[in-house]
Design a protein around this motif. Structure first.
Motif, PDB file in Angstrom:
ATOM      1  N   ALA A  64       0.821  -1.216   0.000  1.00 25.92           N
ATOM      2  CA  ALA A  64       0.000   0.000   0.000  1.00 25.92           C
ATOM      3  C   ALA A  64       0.852   1.261   0.000  1.00 25.92           C
ATOM      4  O   ALA A  64       0.313   2.366   0.094  1.00 25.92           O
ATOM      5  CB  ALA A  64      -0.932   0.007   1.205  1.00 25.92           C
ATOM      6  N   GLY A  65       2.168   1.111  -0.135  1.00 27.46           N
ATOM      7  CA  GLY A  65       3.046   2.269  -0.081  1.00 27.46           C
ATOM      8  C   GLY A  65       3.081   3.061  -1.376  1.00 27.46           C
ATOM      9  O   GLY A  65       2.733   2.553  -2.446  1.00 27.46           O
ATOM     10  N   THR A  66       3.503   4.297  -1.272  1.00 25.92           N
ATOM     11  CA  THR A  66       3.706   5.134  -2.450  1.00 25.92           C
ATOM     12  C   THR A  66       5.081   4.844  -3.046  1.00 25.92           C
ATOM     13  O   THR A  66       5.913   4.159  -2.440  1.00 25.92           O
ATOM     14  CB  THR A  66       3.623   6.623  -2.083  1.00 25.92           C
ATOM     15  N   LEU A  67       5.320   5.387  -4.225  1.00 25.60           N
ATOM     16  CA  LEU A  67       6.622   5.208  -4.864  1.00 25.60           C
ATOM     17  C   LEU A  67       7.745   5.770  -3.986  1.00 25.60           C
ATOM     18  O   LEU A  67       8.823   5.180  -3.884  1.00 25.60           O
ATOM     19  CB  LEU A  67       6.625   5.897  -6.234  1.00 25.60           C
ATOM     20  N   ILE A  68       7.469   6.879  -3.333  1.00 31.62           N
ATOM     21  CA  ILE A  68       8.473   7.472  -2.442  1.00 31.62           C
ATOM     22  C   ILE A  68       8.700   6.575  -1.236  1.00 31.62           C
ATOM     23  O   ILE A  68       9.848   6.380  -0.796  1.00 31.62           O
ATOM     24  CB  ILE A  68       8.034   8.887  -2.017  1.00 31.62           C
ATOM     25  N   ASP A  69       7.633   6.000  -0.686  1.00 27.14           N
ATOM     26  CA  ASP A  69       7.786   5.059   0.422  1.00 27.14           C
ATOM     27  C   ASP A  69       8.681   3.894   0.012  1.00 27.14           C
ATOM     28  O   ASP A  69       9.557   3.464   0.776  1.00 27.14           O
ATOM     29  CB  ASP A  69       6.428   4.501   0.860  1.00 27.14           C
ATOM     30  N   VAL A  70       8.436   3.366  -1.183  1.00 31.33           N
ATOM     31  CA  VAL A  70       9.213   2.233  -1.668  1.00 31.33           C
ATOM     32  C   VAL A  70      10.677   2.634  -1.852  1.00 31.33           C
ATOM     33  O   VAL A  70      11.588   1.890  -1.472  1.00 31.33           O
ATOM     34  CB  VAL A  70       8.616   1.692  -2.983  1.00 31.33           C
ATOM     35  N   ALA A  71      10.912   3.804  -2.423  1.00 29.28           N
ATOM     36  CA  ALA A  71      12.291   4.275  -2.600  1.00 29.28           C
ATOM     37  C   ALA A  71      12.988   4.417  -1.266  1.00 29.28           C
ATOM     38  O   ALA A  71      14.175   4.069  -1.124  1.00 29.28           O
ATOM     39  CB  ALA A  71      12.286   5.606  -3.354  1.00 29.28           C
ATOM     40  N   ASP A  72      12.282   4.903  -0.257  1.00 32.28           N
ATOM     41  CA  ASP A  72      12.885   5.103   1.056  1.00 32.28           C
ATOM     42  C   ASP A  72      13.303   3.795   1.710  1.00 32.28           C
ATOM     43  O   ASP A  72      14.183   3.781   2.574  1.00 32.28           O
ATOM     44  CB  ASP A  72      11.928   5.867   1.971  1.00 32.28           C
TER      45      ASP A  72
END
Length: 237
Positions: A64-72
Motif C-alpha cells: 500500500a506504499g507510495t513510490l516514495i515510500d518504496v524508494a525510502d
C-alpha cells in the motif's frame, strides 16, 4: 442506499497483485543490487519479499506504499544512488510491467458505465504509471478520474484524495463506494464517509480486512450482484 460512483484501487483490485508484481520485484531487486547477493537479500527483506517463494509477504510495506515510500526502503542500501535517481528508476522499471486482470475488466467496467455509474481510480502508485497500466489494459477511457499519490491530493489511508474525487464528480461522499485490497484503502474510505468494500485479490485475508470493511467480496466481478441484488420472490397469498 444509492451508489453513484465506484472508486477503485489499482494493484490488488483491478489487477492481481501477486501475478503482476512478484516477478517484477525479483528482477528489479536483482537489478538494484547489481547482482550483489547481500544487497539483494537485504533489499528483499526491506521490501517484504520472500526470496524463496518469490512472493511478497502479507505484511510487505510495498503493498500500500507510495513510490516514495518504496524508494525510502532502499536508499540506505545504495547510498551512491541519489534518491531522485532511485525514484526515477523505480517508476521507469514498473511502467511497462504487464498487468494481470483479476477478471475481464473492459466488459465489467463498460457495464457499470452503461448503468450510469461514475468510475475513478485512486492509487498510491504514481499517476503516470497508473495511467500507463490502465492504457495497457485498454480501460483508461472508462474512468472519469485517475489520481495517484503524486497528484497533489495526498495518499491513502488519508481521506483527502477520495474527498477530492467526490468534489470533482460533484457527488456526496456517501454516494460513493471505494473498492480496495488493503486496510489503507478501507480506512481511507471510512474516513471519507464512503462505503468500504474489501476484495481478496491482493495479499490481505478476509480476517485482515474485516475490521474496516462494510463488505468483503472475492473480487470485483461480484460487484454487480451487490449493486443490483436479486429481488426476493413475492409471497403467494
Amino acid at each position: 442506499m444509492t451508489i453513484e460512483a465506484l472508486i477503485f484501487d489499482k494493484d490488488g483490485t483491478l489487477f492481481d497483485f501477486h501475478k503482476t508484481w512478484s516477478a517484477w520485484a525479483d528482477t528489479a531487486l536483482m537489478d538494484f543490487a547489481d547482482a550483489d547477493p547481500e544487497i539483494y537479500h537485504r533489499a528483499a527483506d526491506a521490501f517484504g519479499f520472500d526470496t524463496r517463494t518469490k512472493r511478497f509477504r502479507p505484511d510487505s510495506p510495498v503493498i500500500a506504499g507510495t513510490l516514495i515510500d518504496v524508494a525510502d526502503l532502499l536508499t540506505s542500501l545504495r547510498p551512491e544512488m541519489p534518491r531522485p535517481r532511485l525514484i526515477s528508476w523505480l517508476e521507469q522499471s514498473s511502467h511497462s510491467v504487464p498487468q494481470i486482470e483479476v477478471t475481464p475488466l473492459w466488459p465489467l467496467l463498460t457495464a457499470f458505465r452503461q448503468q450510469g455509474l461514475r468510475l475513478a481510480v485512486m492509487t498510491n502508485d504514481s499517476e503516470e504509471p497508473a495511467r500507463a497500466h490502465l492504457r495497457q489494459a485498454g480501460i483508461a477511457d472508462l474512468f472519469d478520474i485517475v489520481i495517484g499519490a503524486d497528484s497533489g491530493f495526498g495518499a491513502k489511508p488519508d481521506a483527502a484524495p477520495l474527498q477530492a474525487i467526490a468534489r470533482m464528480l460533484k457527488i456526496r461522499a456517501t454516494d460513493a463506494a471505494v473498492i480496495g485490497d488493503s486496510l489503507h484503502d478501507l480506512h481511507a474510505a471510512r474516513s471519507a464517509g464512503m462505503t468500504a468494500i474489501g476484495v481478496l485479490t491482493g495479499l490481505a485475508t478476509a480476517e485482515d480486512l474485516a475490521e474496516a470493511a462494510d463488505l468483503i467480496l472475492p473480487d470485483i466481478s461480484h460487484l454487480p450482484a451487490w449493486l443490483d441484488p436479486p429481488s426476493a420472490p413475492s409471497e403467494t397469498p
